[in-house]
Design a protein around this motif. Sequence first.
Motif, PDB file in Angstrom:
ATOM      1  N   GLN A   1       4.156  -7.188   2.554  1.00 44.16           N
ATOM      2  CA  GLN A   1       5.441  -7.278   1.861  1.00 44.16           C
ATOM      3  C   GLN A   1       6.000  -5.887   1.580  1.00 44.16           C
ATOM      4  OE1 GLN A   1       7.358 -10.044   1.117  1.00 44.16           O
ATOM      5  NE2 GLN A   1       8.821  -8.399   0.674  1.00 44.16           N
ATOM      6  N   GLN A   2       5.130  -4.957   1.165  1.00 46.01           N
ATOM      7  CA  GLN A   2       5.580  -3.582   0.932  1.00 46.01           C
ATOM      8  C   GLN A   2       6.080  -2.945   2.231  1.00 46.01           C
ATOM      9  OE1 GLN A   2       2.337  -1.464  -0.928  1.00 46.01           O
ATOM     10  NE2 GLN A   2       2.955  -2.089  -2.997  1.00 46.01           N
ATOM     11  N   LEU A   3       5.450  -3.292   3.337  1.00 47.88           N
ATOM     12  CA  LEU A   3       5.874  -2.758   4.637  1.00 47.88           C
ATOM     13  C   LEU A   3       7.301  -3.217   4.951  1.00 47.88           C
ATOM     14  CD1 LEU A   3       4.274  -1.001   6.692  1.00 47.88           C
ATOM     15  CD2 LEU A   3       3.766  -3.104   7.938  1.00 47.88           C
ATOM     16  N   HIS A   4       7.559  -4.504   4.728  1.00 50.61           N
ATOM     17  CA  HIS A   4       8.907  -5.032   4.960  1.00 50.61           C
ATOM     18  C   HIS A   4       9.920  -4.399   4.006  1.00 50.61           C
ATOM     19  CE1 HIS A   4       8.319  -8.326   7.917  1.00 50.61           C
ATOM     20  NE2 HIS A   4       7.093  -8.396   7.408  1.00 50.61           N
ATOM     21  N   THR A   5       9.531  -4.220   2.752  1.00 52.42           N
ATOM     22  CA  THR A   5      10.447  -3.640   1.765  1.00 52.42           C
ATOM     23  C   THR A   5      10.828  -2.213   2.138  1.00 52.42           C
ATOM     24  OG1 THR A   5       9.511  -5.024   0.011  1.00 52.42           O
ATOM     25  CG2 THR A   5      10.717  -3.050  -0.670  1.00 52.42           C
ATOM     26  N   THR A   6       9.873  -1.457   2.650  1.00 57.35           N
ATOM     27  CA  THR A   6      10.137  -0.067   3.022  1.00 57.35           C
ATOM     28  C   THR A   6      11.181   0.013   4.126  1.00 57.35           C
ATOM     29  OG1 THR A   6       7.845   0.478   2.458  1.00 57.35           O
ATOM     30  CG2 THR A   6       9.053   2.090   3.731  1.00 57.35           C
ATOM     31  N   LEU A   7      11.218  -0.979   5.010  1.00 53.13           N
ATOM     32  CA  LEU A   7      12.184  -0.965   6.102  1.00 53.13           C
ATOM     33  C   LEU A   7      13.623  -1.043   5.591  1.00 53.13           C
ATOM     34  CD1 LEU A   7      12.454  -0.964   9.239  1.00 53.13           C
ATOM     35  CD2 LEU A   7      12.538  -3.463   9.102  1.00 53.13           C
ATOM     36  N   THR A   8      13.814  -1.519   4.354  1.00 57.23           N
ATOM     37  CA  THR A   8      15.171  -1.655   3.808  1.00 57.23           C
ATOM     38  C   THR A   8      15.713  -0.346   3.260  1.00 57.23           C
ATOM     39  OG1 THR A   8      14.396  -2.272   1.591  1.00 57.23           O
ATOM     40  CG2 THR A   8      14.654  -4.053   3.211  1.00 57.23           C
ATOM     41  N   LEU A   9      14.918   0.721   3.199  1.00 53.51           N
ATOM     42  CA  LEU A   9      15.406   2.008   2.713  1.00 53.51           C
ATOM     43  C   LEU A   9      16.489   2.533   3.653  1.00 53.51           C
ATOM     44  CD1 LEU A   9      12.025   3.741   1.756  1.00 53.51           C
ATOM     45  CD2 LEU A   9      13.755   2.838   0.181  1.00 53.51           C
ATOM     46  N   PRO A  10      17.529   3.164   3.120  1.00 57.00           N
ATOM     47  CA  PRO A  10      18.608   3.690   3.972  1.00 57.00           C
ATOM     48  C   PRO A  10      18.074   4.629   5.054  1.00 57.00           C
ATOM     49  CG  PRO A  10      19.259   3.771   1.672  1.00 57.00           C
ATOM     50  CD  PRO A  10      17.817   3.376   1.681  1.00 57.00           C
ATOM     51  N   GLY A  11      18.484   4.379   6.289  1.00 56.78           N
ATOM     52  CA  GLY A  11      18.085   5.223   7.407  1.00 56.78           C
ATOM     53  C   GLY A  11      16.747   4.871   8.028  1.00 56.78           C
ATOM     54  N   MET A  12      16.008   3.925   7.447  1.00 56.86           N
ATOM     55  CA  MET A  12      14.686   3.585   7.985  1.00 56.86           C
ATOM     56  C   MET A  12      14.836   2.763   9.267  1.00 56.86           C
ATOM     57  SD  MET A  12      11.541   4.291   7.380  1.00 56.86           S
ATOM     58  CE  MET A  12      11.730   4.894   5.702  1.00 56.86           C
ATOM     59  N   ARG A  13      14.157   3.185  10.334  1.00 58.63           N
ATOM     60  CA  ARG A  13      14.302   2.532  11.637  1.00 58.63           C
ATOM     61  C   ARG A  13      13.078   1.719  12.043  1.00 58.63           C
ATOM     62  NH1 ARG A  13      19.339   2.514  13.757  1.00 58.63           N
ATOM     63  NH2 ARG A  13      18.731   3.068  15.878  1.00 58.63           N
ATOM     64  N   HIS A  14      11.919   2.200  11.682  1.00 59.19           N
ATOM     65  CA  HIS A  14      10.700   1.546  12.160  1.00 59.19           C
ATOM     66  C   HIS A  14       9.571   1.845  11.184  1.00 59.19           C
ATOM     67  CE1 HIS A  14       7.755   0.853  15.822  1.00 59.19           C
ATOM     68  NE2 HIS A  14       7.570   0.001  14.826  1.00 59.19           N
ATOM     69  N   VAL A  15       8.794   0.830  10.840  1.00 58.54           N
ATOM     70  CA  VAL A  15       7.601   1.014  10.005  1.00 58.54           C
ATOM     71  C   VAL A  15       6.422   0.386  10.727  1.00 58.54           C
ATOM     72  CG1 VAL A  15       8.907   1.062   7.851  1.00 58.54           C
ATOM     73  CG2 VAL A  15       8.021  -1.121   8.691  1.00 58.54           C
ATOM     74  N   ALA A  16       5.242   0.998  10.605  1.00 56.29           N
ATOM     75  CA  ALA A  16       4.052   0.496  11.304  1.00 56.29           C
ATOM     76  C   ALA A  16       2.856   0.541  10.364  1.00 56.29           C
ATOM     77  CB  ALA A  16       3.766   1.342  12.548  1.00 56.29           C
ATOM     78  N   GLY A  17       2.196  -0.600  10.215  1.00 56.97           N
ATOM     79  CA  GLY A  17       0.978  -0.682   9.415  1.00 56.97           C
ATOM     80  C   GLY A  17      -0.247  -0.549  10.304  1.00 56.97           C
ATOM     81  N   MET A  18      -1.197   0.257   9.868  1.00 60.05           N
ATOM     82  CA  MET A  18      -2.442   0.443  10.606  1.00 60.05           C
ATOM     83  C   MET A  18      -3.458  -0.642  10.184  1.00 60.05           C
ATOM     84  SD  MET A  18      -1.477   3.022  12.335  1.00 60.05           S
ATOM     85  CE  MET A  18       0.306   2.882  12.086  1.00 60.05           C
ATOM     86  N   PRO A  19      -4.585  -0.749  10.851  1.00 68.09           N
ATOM     87  CA  PRO A  19      -5.576  -1.767  10.460  1.00 68.09           C
ATOM     88  C   PRO A  19      -6.124  -1.571   9.042  1.00 68.09           C
ATOM     89  CG  PRO A  19      -6.047  -0.941  12.661  1.00 68.09           C
ATOM     90  CD  PRO A  19      -4.988  -0.061  12.099  1.00 68.09           C
ATOM     91  N   ASP A  20      -6.057  -0.342   8.504  1.00 70.40           N
ATOM     92  CA  ASP A  20      -6.541  -0.095   7.142  1.00 70.40           C
ATOM     93  C   ASP A  20      -5.435  -0.262   6.101  1.00 70.40           C
ATOM     94  OD1 ASP A  20      -5.239   2.142   8.158  1.00 70.40           O
ATOM     95  OD2 ASP A  20      -6.410   3.574   7.006  1.00 70.40           O
ATOM     96  N   LEU A  21      -4.328  -0.895   6.476  1.00 74.42           N
ATOM     97  CA  LEU A  21      -3.199  -1.103   5.567  1.00 74.42           C
ATOM     98  C   LEU A  21      -3.645  -1.785   4.277  1.00 74.42           C
ATOM     99  CD1 LEU A  21       0.022  -1.013   5.465  1.00 74.42           C
ATOM    100  CD2 LEU A  21      -0.117  -3.427   6.138  1.00 74.42           C
ATOM    101  N   HIS A  22      -3.178  -1.254   3.133  1.00 75.81           N
ATOM    102  CA  HIS A  22      -3.423  -1.907   1.847  1.00 75.81           C
ATOM    103  C   HIS A  22      -2.319  -1.511   0.873  1.00 75.81           C
ATOM    104  CE1 HIS A  22      -5.590   1.965   1.629  1.00 75.81           C
ATOM    105  NE2 HIS A  22      -5.360   1.947   0.333  1.00 75.81           N
ATOM    106  N   PRO A  23      -2.142  -2.272  -0.219  1.00 74.91           N
ATOM    107  CA  PRO A  23      -1.024  -2.000  -1.134  1.00 74.91           C
ATOM    108  C   PRO A  23      -1.178  -0.656  -1.831  1.00 74.91           C
ATOM    109  CG  PRO A  23      -1.907  -4.209  -1.476  1.00 74.91           C
ATOM    110  CD  PRO A  23      -2.880  -3.487  -0.605  1.00 74.91           C
ATOM    111  N   GLY A  24      -0.066   0.026  -2.031  1.00 73.21           N
ATOM    112  CA  GLY A  24      -0.031   1.262  -2.799  1.00 73.21           C
ATOM    113  C   GLY A  24       0.878   1.098  -3.994  1.00 73.21           C
TER     114      GLY A  24
END
Length: 545
Positions: free
Chosen positions: A28-51
Motif C-alpha cells: 500500500q505504501q508503494l502505491h501511495t508513493t506513486l501518487t507524489l507529484p512527478g513520480m513515474r515508477h516505483v519498484a519494491g524489492m523482495p525485502d520490501l517492508h513498511p517504513g
Amino acid sequence: MGNCIQHLAAGVTLIAADNTWIDGDAIQQLHTTLTLPGMRHVAGMPDLHPGRGYPVGAAFFSLGRLYPALIGGDIGCGMALWTTDLDARKVSLDKLEKRLGNIDTPLDDDWQALVSTLAPPDTGFDPALGTIGGGNHFAELQRLDHIYQPAALEALQLDARQLLLLVHSGSRGLGQFILQQQVSQFGHRGLEQGSPACADYLARHATALHFAEANRELIARRMLARLHADGEPVLDIHHNLVVPATIGGEAGWLHRKGATPSSAGPVVIPGSRGDFCYLVAPRPSEDSLFSLAHGAGRKWMRSECKDRLARRFTPAQLSRTRLGSHVICRDKQLMYEEAPEAYKPIDSIIDALVQAGLVTVLARLQHEAAQAGIRTEQLEREDGEQPGTLRSVLLSLDGDGEDTLASHWEGTIQWICASPWRPRHPRKNWFIGVARCEAPSTTLADEIRFEATRSSGPGGQHVNKTESAIRATHVATGISVKVQTERSQHANKRLAMLLLAHKLACRDEEMNAAQRGLRRQLHRQVERGNPRRVFRGEGFVPLSS
C-alpha cells in the motif's frame, strides 16, 4: 523467470517469488508513493517492508522533483566488504570476541590523523565516526561457505582460507540532521529540480555519502586493529541515496531506500544474524529500477519483537546463532529487535532475485560447518561426463557436531533447474542421493606402515622444506597412498588413514560382483521425492534446509 517481476499497476513493480513474504501495508505504501507529484515508477524489492510513511526495500524514479524523505535519515547507509589475513581454519570465536571488545565509543586521538584524511571536515558529527550505531547495523566476520563462480571470486581476490569482514552502517546522526532540516522547511512535498533548495540538499547529501563511506572504513580498520589483523577493501556500496538517472528515455531522479544499486558491480546481500549472506553479481534491469534487495527485510515491527520472543529466548541465548556465530551487543532490547525470527529467510530473497534474472549468485558467506567447528575434506571423486561435473564424491567430516551435520544432508537432495547440459530437456527436477559411511576403526593403524616424506608440487612455504607429507601403505595388500594437503604430519596421517580405508573398501567391492551390482542399483534408485534439502537454479540457491 519473468513471473517474479510483478507489474501490480501502471508504474508499480514488485520483485517477489511465490515463497516471498510481503507485508500488505508495504505494498500500500508503494502505491501511495506513486501518487507524489512527478513520480513515474516505483519498484519494491523482495525485502520490501513498511517504513515510516514510505516503504523500505524499494526504489523510486521521479521527474522534475526529488524527495529527501524517500531516502530517510540514514543517508549513505550501505555495505562494505573487506578481506582479512585471519585464517578461517584456525580462529577461535571466543578469542576474537575478547579482542574486539566495545567499539561503540568515539575514536581516540591516535585515529584523528586518519579521520582527517577520510572524512569530510566540519560536519559536527566526528565523534560518531568509527561506530556502528543501532538498528540493523552491524559489523561481522564471515567465512566463504560455498563458491558458485570460482573465476569471479578469483577476480575479486577472495580466498576461502581467510575470513572476510562485512560492515553495514551509514552516516550516523549527520543524515538524520540533514533530513530534519529539510522536513522542517519543506515538509514532504519534495524539492524542485534546479532550485537553490535542491542544490543545497544535494550538496549536503554528497557530504553525508562521503561521511558514511569514511565511517565504514574506520569501523573496518578499527576492528582489524583490535584483532591484530590486516585487510583490504573489496567493495563499498550505498543503498540509501538519490542519483540522477535516465530510465525509459527520460532523465530524472532515482531514489533508493534500502535498495542496492545493480550497476556498481558485485554486492553483498546479508541475511539476519542467524542466517547466511550472499555475494552476487547484478544483472541491471529497468524493471527493478536498476536496484536489488539490500538484505532479508523485516517481518515484525520492532515494538512487537520482545513480546513475541522474551518467553522463548533470553538475551544470552540470542547471542549465539544456529550457525554457531557469536553476537556482541550490549543492548538487550536490540537483541530482541534484531533476532533472526524478526526477519524474512534470506534464501527467499535470493531465490526471487535469481528467478527474476536480476542476479547471479557468486558465493554464500558464513560456513555452517566451520561455524560449528567442523572441518570437511574431499577424499575422492568420480568425474561426470560433462566438464566440471561429478558422478560421485567422498567427503570426510571431523569435529564436534559432525553427526548432526551429516544427518542434515543425508537422504535426497532436490535441484530445480533446467539442465545447462541438456537445454532442450523438459525436465527441471533432479535428485542427488547422499549416504553416510562410517569412519574406519582406529585399529586399522596397526595394519598400516607410515612414512614421512617431503611435500612436493605447488603450494605454500612448507612444500619441499618439511617432512609433513605422509605415505601410508597397507602391509597385507601393498596398497599405498600419499597425502600432503595439510601442514602437519598428524593431520595428513588422519586423512591418509581415511583414504586408504576407502581404497581398501573399494578393492573389496571390486572383488565382489554382487556388491558392484547393488551399488549400480542404488545409484539408479535415488528416491525422487521427500527431499531433505531443495536448491534452485544454476547458482544452487537453497530453498529449504
